[in-house]
Design a protein around this motif. Structure first.
Motif, PDB file in Angstrom:
ATOM      1  N   VAL A 277       0.860  -1.177   0.000  1.00  0.00           N
ATOM      2  CA  VAL A 277       0.000   0.000   0.000  1.00  0.00           C
ATOM      3  C   VAL A 277       0.896   1.226   0.000  1.00  0.00           C
ATOM      4  CG1 VAL A 277      -0.217   0.132   2.520  1.00  0.00           C
ATOM      5  CG2 VAL A 277      -1.981   1.105   1.074  1.00  0.00           C
TER       6      VAL A 277
ATOM      7  N   SER B 289      -2.088   7.334   4.230  1.00  0.00           N
ATOM      8  CA  SER B 289      -2.444   6.527   3.073  1.00  0.00           C
ATOM      9  C   SER B 289      -3.940   6.342   3.047  1.00  0.00           C
ATOM     10  CB  SER B 289      -1.741   5.175   3.159  1.00  0.00           C
ATOM     11  OG  SER B 289      -2.275   4.282   2.211  1.00  0.00           O
TER      12      SER B 289
ATOM     13  N   LYS C  25      -5.149   1.952  -0.485  1.00  0.00           N
ATOM     14  CA  LYS C  25      -5.319   1.093  -1.656  1.00  0.00           C
ATOM     15  C   LYS C  25      -4.216   0.041  -1.675  1.00  0.00           C
ATOM     16  CE  LYS C  25      -4.120   1.522  -6.519  1.00  0.00           C
ATOM     17  NZ  LYS C  25      -3.786   2.508  -7.552  1.00  0.00           N
ATOM     18  N   LEU C  26      -4.602  -1.211  -1.780  1.00  0.00           N
ATOM     19  CA  LEU C  26      -3.659  -2.317  -1.851  1.00  0.00           C
ATOM     20  C   LEU C  26      -3.404  -2.714  -3.300  1.00  0.00           C
ATOM     21  CD1 LEU C  26      -4.920  -4.616   1.040  1.00  0.00           C
ATOM     22  CD2 LEU C  26      -2.710  -3.483   0.940  1.00  0.00           C
TER      23      LEU C  26
END
Lengths: 116, 118
Positions: free
Chosen positions: B94, B102, B105-106
């Motif tokens: 991520v 953050s 989103k992976l």
């Protein structure tokens, strides 16, 4: 242990039909995600949702897709007019908050969508 | 754009043997790194994570992973595999912005399917 719940586990639909995939995230989580995995391919990010709005979305997430948190517990993914290529496993995930130490996403078991 | 590569699509080991699953990432800074496991009919379960600090991290089910910045790798290891470890394993990263935050989103690798022979 709290978990992310997705329903249904398997959805079969005809091309052009609308589908709604449902998710109940972990109750104190604030960030919500949808991913999908087409058979034999990578798990792909679709969209993230925070504070009742989309925070990030991928190129896949076009106008046919929408997300909603209609109440305090559910998080839904709607596909307005399904295509054959939408057939995939759809995963919902949730995360507690923004802080680095809590940057762990918990995933549901997925909904397998089959578009005929 | 960041990417994750798992070079081995399928690995077969004997029960009791050691295991190493490879993961390489491409990213401009040190990312947050994860290993997830998916058993048939189950969701993605987090095995372990690396955010900072000690580069050898311990996870659940006896797994560990080592972050090597020089090799851009985050390989998963287990000294003795059990039949119940048969599953698909995903490495993920991520991204985070300059402020260290953050949106989470992976980005996943292709996955490695592990088969365990008795």
């Amino acid at each position: 242990e709290p978990e992310v719940t997705q329903t249904p586990s398997h959805q079969v639909t005809q091309m052009g039909q609308e589908v709604i995939l449902r998710c109940v995230p972990i109750s104190n989580h604030l960030y919500f995600y949808w991913y999908r995995q087409i058979l034999g391919q990578k798990v792909e990010f679709l969209v993230s949702f925070y504070n009742n709005e989309i925070s990030e979305k991928s190129e896949i997430f076009d106008d046919q897709f929408s997300v909603e948190r209609p109440d305090g517990s559910n998080f839904t993914l709607k596909i307005r007019s399904t295509k054959l290529e939408d057939s995939a496993m759809y995963f919902c995930a949730s995360r507690e908050r923004l802080a680095v130490a809590k940057n762990i996403q918990y995933f549901g078991a997925g909904t397998r969508l089959s578009v005929l | 754009a960041q990417s994750v590569t798992q070079p081995d699509i399928h690995i077969t080991v004997s029960e009791g043997a050691s295991l190493e699953l490879r993961c390489n990432y491409s990213y401009g800074a040190t990312p947050y790194l994860f290993w997830y496991v998916q058993s048939p009919g189950q969701g993605l379960q987090l095995l372990l994570k690396y955010f900072s600090g000690d580069t050898l991290v311990q996870g659940i089910k006896g797994f560990e992973a080592e972050f090597k910045r020089s090799q851009s790798s985050f390989n998963l290891r287990k000294p003795s595999v059990h039949w119940s470890d048969a599953a698909e394993y995903f490495c993920a990263v991520v991204s985070r912005n300059a402020g260290g935050t953050s949106y989470g989103k992976l980005t996943f690798g292709q996955g490695t399917i592990l088969t365990v022979h008795p």
